[in-house]
Scaffold this active site. Structure first.
Site, PDB file in Angstrom:
ATOM      1  N   SER A 166       0.861  -1.181   0.000  1.00  0.00           N
ATOM      2  CA  SER A 166       0.000   0.000   0.000  1.00  0.00           C
ATOM      3  C   SER A 166       0.895   1.228   0.000  1.00  0.00           C
ATOM      4  CB  SER A 166      -0.873  -0.019   1.261  1.00  0.00           C
ATOM      5  OG  SER A 166      -1.469   1.236   1.497  1.00  0.00           O
ATOM      6  N   TYR A 217      -2.404  -0.848  11.053  1.00  0.00           N
ATOM      7  CA  TYR A 217      -2.261  -1.287   9.659  1.00  0.00           C
ATOM      8  C   TYR A 217      -1.018  -0.672   9.024  1.00  0.00           C
ATOM      9  CZ  TYR A 217      -3.388  -1.797   4.674  1.00  0.00           C
ATOM     10  OH  TYR A 217      -3.344  -2.084   3.330  1.00  0.00           O
ATOM     11  N   LYS A 253       2.197  -2.679   7.467  1.00  0.00           N
ATOM     12  CA  LYS A 253       2.617  -2.565   6.065  1.00  0.00           C
ATOM     13  C   LYS A 253       4.041  -2.035   5.953  1.00  0.00           C
ATOM     14  CE  LYS A 253      -0.861  -4.107   3.655  1.00  0.00           C
ATOM     15  NZ  LYS A 253      -0.729  -5.336   2.859  1.00  0.00           N
TER      16      LYS A 253
END
Length: 345
Positions: free
Chosen positions: A149, A162, A166
Site C-alpha cells: 500500500s 495497519y 505494512k
C-alpha cells in the site's frame, strides 16, 4: 486431446495461491488469475466468501482449491501450502494479500487488537512467504507477490496498526529480496503498492470512528489492483509496482517533504476517512465477516459510483520497459537526424 498436449497445457497453467481470497482485492485477484486459466488456491477464513469465490474462479476458466486458514497461524499456513502442493503438484505464485485493520486513534486501540492486526497483516505475510519458499527454493522456481500500500511508506492517522504492519512488510521484503539475489536462486519476490480501493473492508473492519469508515479519495476498483498483481507475478524482476496517481503522489511527497505531509494529513485525513452514517458491522478482526451463517461480500465495496476503473500509473508501471525503449529509439533517431542535417549543411 493428446496426453502430451494436455501435459503442456497443465504446465502453462500456473499454480497460484492467493491469501485473503474471499473478498476485496484478493477475490478480484483470484478471478484475474482464473481468467488466464490458472489453478488458484483460495486461502481465507470466511467460508461463505471462499465458496462463492471458488464458483467464480471456475466460471472464469480456472481451477479452484478452497483452503480455509487463518494466516496468523504459522503451522496452519504451512499445512495449507502442503495441501496446495499435493493438489497442484507445485506452487508457482504465492500472493500475500490477507490483512486486518482497526479504524481508530492509536490510544483507542487495545494492545490485543494491535497485536492481532500485526499478526494477520505482517506475520501472515511472513508465514505465507516462509511456506511458499519451502516449496519454491528446492524447485528453484516461483514468485512471491507482497500486496502493499502507499501506507507502507507513509503512515496516516486512524490506521496506526495497519500502517505499522505494512511498513514492516516493506522492510521484510527488501531484506528477503537481497538474500534471494545473494543466493542466486530463480525464486523472485516483488511488491505492489496499492491506492485506496473499493472493497468491502470499510463495512467489516473494526471501527471506533464517529462516522462510517471510507477510503481516502480517489478510489480505484479492485480489478485495477488485481491486474497489477497478476502482471507483477509474471514480471517479478521489478522490485516494486505503484498503482494509482494517489500512490505515486503520496510516495513522492513523502520523500520530498514529509513534514509538510504530516501537517496536511493531520488537518485533512480525519474527515477524509469517514462519512455520515453509522458503522454497521461488528468487525472481522477476531472472526470472519461472513460468519457461520453470513453472506458473501464479494470483491466490491459500496463505492462503485465514485471508483475509477483504470490507472495511468498502472499502465506506465507495467510498460516502463517499452516506454524506455521507445524514448531511447526516439533519442537515437533524433540524434541521427540532427547529424544528417549537419552533414548536409
Amino acid at each position: 486431446m493428446t496426453r502430451a498436449l494436455s501435459g503442456a497445457l497443465a504446465r502453462r497453467r500456473r499454480a497460484v495461491v492467493v491469501t485473503g481470497a474471499s473478498g476485496g482485492v484478493g477475490r478480484a485477484t483470484a478471478l484475474a488469475f482464473a481468467a488466464r486459466g490458472d489453478r488458484v488456491a483460495l486461502l481465507a477464513r470466511g467460508r461463505e466468501g471462499l465458496a462463492a469465490a471458488a464458483d467464480e474462479v471456475r466460471i472464469a476458466g480456472g481451477e479452484a482449491l478452497v483452503v480455509p486458514v487463518d494466516v496468523a497461524d504459522a503451522n496452519a499456513v504451512e499445512d495449507a501450502a502442503q495441501q496446495v502442493a499435493d493438489a497442484f503438484g507445485r506452487i508457482d505464485v504465492w500472493v500475500n494479500n490477507a490483512f486486518a485493520g482497526v479504524f481508530a486513534s492509536f490510544t483507542d486501540i487495545t494492545p490485543d487488537e494491535f497485536r492481532r492486526v500485526t499478526e494477520v497483516t505482517y506475520l501472515g505475510c511472513v508465514f505465507g512467504t516462509r511456506a511458499a519458499l519451502r516449496h519454491m527454493l528446492p524447485a528453484d522456481h516461483g514468485t512471491i507477490v507482497q500486496v502493499g500500500s502507499a501506507l507502507a511508506y507513509r503512515g496516516i492517522p486512524l490506521q496506526s496498526a495497519y500502517c505499522g504492519a505494512k511498513h514492516a512488510v516493506q522492510g521484510f521484503n527488501e531484506s528477503l529480496r537481497c538474500e534471494l539475489l545473494h543466493e542466486g536462486t530463480r525464486v523472485r519476490t516483488t511488491m505492489v503498492q496499492l491506492p485506496a480501493v473499493n472493497t468491502p473492508q470499510f463495512d467489516w473492519v473494526l471501527s471506533r470512528l464517529p462516522g462510517r469508515a471510507r477510503p481516502v479519495a480517489p478510489v480505484y476498483q479492485p480489478e485495477v489492483a488485481a491486474r497489477a498483481i497478476v502482471h507483477a507475478a509474471g514480471h517479478p524482476r521489478r522490485r516494486e509496482y505503484w498503482v494509482g496517481a494517489s500512490t505515486a503522489a503520496t510516495l513522492i511527497a513523502n520523500a520530498v517533504a514529509p513534514g509538510l505531509l504530516d501537517r496536511y494529513l493531520a488537518r485533512t485525513a480525519f474527515d477524509a476517512q469517514q462519512e455520515s452514517g453509522e458503522h454497521a458491522a461488528a468487525g472481522n478482526l477476531w472472526s470472519p465477516a461472513d460468519g457461520p451463517h453470513g453472506h458473501d461480500y464479494g470483491a466490491h465495496g459500496r463505492f462503485d459510483a465514485e471508483s475509477l476503473p483504470g490507472s495511468s500509473e498502472e499502465w506506465l508501471s507495467r510498460n516502463r520497459g517499452r516506454i524506455g525503449a521507445g524514448l531511447l529509439v526516439g533519442l537515437v533517431g533524433g540524434g541521427a537526424a540532427v547529424s544528417g542535417l549537419r552533414r548536409r549543411g
